[in-house]
Design a protein around this motif. Structure first.
Motif, short mmCIF file in Angstrom:
data_model
loop_
_atom_site.label_atom_id
_atom_site.label_comp_id
_atom_site.label_asym_id
_atom_site.label_seq_id
_atom_site.Cartn_x
_atom_site.Cartn_y
_atom_site.Cartn_z
N MET A 118 3.37 -31.40 82.50
CA MET A 118 3.27 -32.55 81.59
C MET A 118 3.38 -32.11 80.14
O MET A 118 4.10 -32.71 79.34
N GLU A 119 2.67 -31.04 79.79
CA GLU A 119 2.66 -30.61 78.39
C GLU A 119 3.99 -29.99 77.97
O GLU A 119 4.44 -30.18 76.83
N VAL A 120 4.62 -29.25 78.87
CA VAL A 120 5.95 -28.71 78.56
C VAL A 120 6.95 -29.84 78.37
O VAL A 120 7.77 -29.82 77.43
N SER A 121 6.88 -30.85 79.22
CA SER A 121 7.77 -32.01 79.08
C SER A 121 7.56 -32.71 77.75
O SER A 121 8.51 -33.11 77.06
N LEU A 122 6.29 -32.86 77.35
CA LEU A 122 5.96 -33.47 76.07
C LEU A 122 6.49 -32.62 74.92
O LEU A 122 7.08 -33.15 73.95
N ASP A 123 6.32 -31.32 75.02
CA ASP A 123 6.79 -30.41 73.97
C ASP A 123 8.32 -30.46 73.85
O ASP A 123 8.87 -30.43 72.74
N LEU A 124 9.00 -30.55 74.98
CA LEU A 124 10.46 -30.66 74.96
C LEU A 124 10.90 -31.94 74.24
O LEU A 124 11.84 -31.94 73.45
N CYS A 125 10.20 -33.04 74.53
CA CYS A 125 10.51 -34.31 73.85
C CYS A 125 10.39 -34.18 72.34
O CYS A 125 11.22 -34.67 71.58
N ARG A 126 9.35 -33.51 71.91
CA ARG A 126 9.08 -33.39 70.48
C ARG A 126 10.07 -32.48 69.78
O ARG A 126 10.10 -32.41 68.55
N HIS A 127 10.90 -31.77 70.56
CA HIS A 127 11.95 -30.93 69.98
C HIS A 127 13.33 -31.45 70.37
O HIS A 127 14.30 -30.69 70.43
N ASN A 128 13.39 -32.75 70.63
CA ASN A 128 14.67 -33.44 70.89
C ASN A 128 15.43 -32.89 72.10
O ASN A 128 16.67 -32.86 72.10
N ALA A 129 14.70 -32.46 73.09
CA ALA A 129 15.31 -32.13 74.38
C ALA A 129 15.08 -33.32 75.32
O ALA A 129 14.31 -34.23 75.01
N ARG A 130 15.75 -33.32 76.47
CA ARG A 130 15.63 -34.42 77.43
C ARG A 130 15.07 -33.87 78.74
O ARG A 130 15.81 -33.35 79.58
N PRO A 131 13.73 -33.96 78.94
CA PRO A 131 13.13 -33.41 80.15
C PRO A 131 13.23 -34.35 81.35
O PRO A 131 13.07 -35.57 81.22
N PHE A 132 13.50 -33.76 82.52
CA PHE A 132 13.48 -34.46 83.80
C PHE A 132 12.38 -33.78 84.63
O PHE A 132 12.57 -32.64 85.06
N MET A 133 11.27 -34.45 84.82
CA MET A 133 10.11 -33.83 85.45
C MET A 133 10.06 -34.14 86.95
O MET A 133 10.04 -35.30 87.36
N VAL A 134 10.04 -33.09 87.76
CA VAL A 134 10.02 -33.24 89.22
C VAL A 134 8.59 -33.49 89.69
O VAL A 134 7.68 -32.69 89.44
N VAL A 135 8.39 -34.60 90.39
CA VAL A 135 7.09 -34.95 90.96
C VAL A 135 7.26 -35.04 92.47
O VAL A 135 7.75 -36.04 92.99
N ARG A 136 6.86 -34.00 93.16
CA ARG A 136 7.05 -33.97 94.62
C ARG A 136 5.89 -34.60 95.37
O ARG A 136 6.07 -35.18 96.43
N ASN A 137 4.68 -34.46 94.83
CA ASN A 137 3.48 -34.94 95.52
C ASN A 137 2.71 -35.91 94.65
O ASN A 137 3.04 -36.13 93.49
N SER A 138 1.66 -36.49 95.23
CA SER A 138 0.80 -37.40 94.48
C SER A 138 0.00 -36.61 93.44
O SER A 138 -0.23 -35.41 93.59
N VAL A 139 -0.42 -37.30 92.38
CA VAL A 139 -1.14 -36.63 91.30
C VAL A 139 -2.06 -37.63 90.59
O VAL A 139 -1.69 -38.79 90.37
N HIS A 140 -3.25 -37.19 90.26
CA HIS A 140 -4.17 -37.99 89.47
C HIS A 140 -3.91 -37.72 87.98
O HIS A 140 -3.94 -36.56 87.55
N VAL A 141 -3.66 -38.78 87.22
CA VAL A 141 -3.56 -38.66 85.77
C VAL A 141 -4.72 -39.44 85.17
O VAL A 141 -4.88 -40.63 85.44
N LEU A 142 -5.54 -38.75 84.37
CA LEU A 142 -6.69 -39.37 83.72
C LEU A 142 -6.54 -39.23 82.21
O LEU A 142 -5.91 -38.29 81.72
N PRO A 143 -7.11 -40.16 81.44
CA PRO A 143 -7.12 -39.98 79.98
C PRO A 143 -8.01 -38.79 79.63
O PRO A 143 -9.01 -38.54 80.30
N ARG A 144 -7.64 -38.04 78.60
CA ARG A 144 -8.48 -36.90 78.21
C ARG A 144 -9.84 -37.40 77.71
O ARG A 144 -10.86 -36.73 77.90
#
Length: 406
Positions: A192-218
């Motif tokens: 998640m953080e690498v994808s966010l960092d790529l966005c902030r440097h004008n790259a286009r991330p495609f993040m592979v999500v193979r399994n279920s995942v819990h996302v919680l607010p920090r």
């Protein structure tokens, strides 16, 4: 272990009167500090040339602690007051360096442990360091941790890919990928953080999500989600706390299922306790997923020279691939004949009972509970060694006391 075989190089054998600690990361430093506080010296062996080599050499630049600093302190020393609530990577390294200095911990750098095995005849551990040295000690503390080696999965066709392929252990900044289409394999906190960092440097991330995942607010209403969970667990059953966390996540983040981030049926804390799988604490990536700047993709079927084919039939061209696929223990590659670790290099007994083996063997940093687990294990190990250390001193005192005959 016995003498060297014919043709093997002769090794210098040295008796070490104090515990040997393998690893100078946070876990090894914590044990050394706790021992020092009890008046017990230690020998810390580190194969790299700095403390906390994972943090210094294998983490990306924007990394910050995911939990508030008071949950990440090592035993006996708090973070400096001026540090922010979520210290940066560089601030955490500074803290570790001052921690080592405060407790007089001076690791032996460049000390690559080849193997360690208990010698029944000697009643001690024989630790082979490099090609020419062998150390012998009554106590051995394994502090190489859960994250010693990068995990590189087998993905069909990966070797054919024409672009750059790196593990997150080699990723520093998205500036290197500006304008690129980047496949990020993995959707944990690093993915998640690498994808966010790529966005902030004008790259286009495609993040592979193979399994279920819990996302919680920090954070929830200004309070750390982790802190809220720990406080509630003192008064409420685990499953009720999980229900509360999921309800707040739904309120703050919305329905993540519609974004391609399916939640597991088991609650986040229960899942963490049973499997060690950590929920993702969102620090901004979710908003980029909602806006479409981070594309959520399903499982990869195969990698091709110029891109990727997914299980659902979609195909995308890619310039680079970042493997956010985690780390593993390296214990099976060097520790011999122990009774504490599984074949995967993790303790057989779950936390909080996995820190002690037999014959003076201990492990720290394998709890899957972060630095809180490390602190707990380090204190237990130091107390246990202290008991045996005092027994040894008492025996030595008795044996040296002159006796008189009647």
């Amino acid at each position: 272990m016995g003498p060297p075989l014919e043709g093997e190089p002769k090794r210098k054998c040295t008796w070490v009167h104090c515990p040997i600690i393998v690893g100078a990361g946070p876990s090894g430093l914590a044990v050394a500090a706790c021992l020092s506080d009890l008046g017990i010296p230690s020998l810390v062996l580190e194969k790299s040339h700095c403390i906390a080599s994972l943090w210094q050499n294998r983490t990306y630049n924007r990394l910050r602690l995911h939990l508030p600093r008071h949950f990440c302190e090592l035993p006996l020393m708090a973070f400096p007051r001026g540090f922010p609530k979520y210290p940066s990577k560089h601030q955490f390294i500074r803290y570790l360096e001052s921690y080592a200095s405060h407790f007089g911990i001076q690791p032996h750098f460049g000390a690559h442990v080849q193997s360690a095995e208990f010698d029944v005849e000697l009643g001690c551990w024989r630790v082979r360091v490099g090609e020419e040295e062998e150390l012998v000690s009554r106590w051995l503390v394994v502090a190489t941790g859960e994250n010693a080696e990068p995990v590189v999965p087998e993905i069909p066709g990966l070797e054919r890919f024409a672009g750059r392929v790196i593990h997150t252990s080699c990723y520093k900044s998205g500036v290197e990928f500006k304008g690129q289409r980047v496949l990020v394999v993995g959707c944990g906190n690093s993915g998640m953080e690498v994808s966010l960092d790529l966005c902030r440097h004008n790259a286009r991330p495609f993040m592979v999500v193979r399994n279920s995942v819990h996302v919680l607010p920090r954070e929830m209403l200004g309070f750390s989600t982790f802190g809220v969970a720990m406080a509630l667990l003192k008064w409420l059953p685990l499953r009720l706390v999980d229900k509360f966390l999921l309800a707040m996540a739904q309120l703050i983040l919305g329905d993540t299922d519609i974004l391609g981030l399916r939640r597991p049926k088991t609650g986040p804390i229960e899942l963490k306790n049973h499997t060690g799988k950590t929920p993702v604490l969102d620090v901004g990536a979710l908003s980029h997923i909602k806006s479409g700047h981070i594309k959520v993709m399903g499982a990869v079927k195969e990698i091709r020279k110029e891109g990727v084919k997914f299980v659902d039939g979609r195909e995308e061209e890619m310039d680079s691939i970042v493997l956010a696929t985690g780390y593993k223990s390296n214990v099976p590659s060097w520790l011999r004949g122990d009774d504490i670790f599984t074949g995967e290099g993790m303790p057989k007994s779950p936390f909080p009972n996995g820190w002690k083996g037999s014959n003076g063997l201990y492990c720290v940093g394998f709890t899957k509970r972060g630095l809180l687990g490390t602190a707990s294990d380090a204190c237990n190990i130091a107390k246990d060694i202290h008991l045996h250390w005092n027994e040894k001193k008492n025996l030595a005192t008795k044996s040296s006391t002159p006796t008189t005959e009647a």
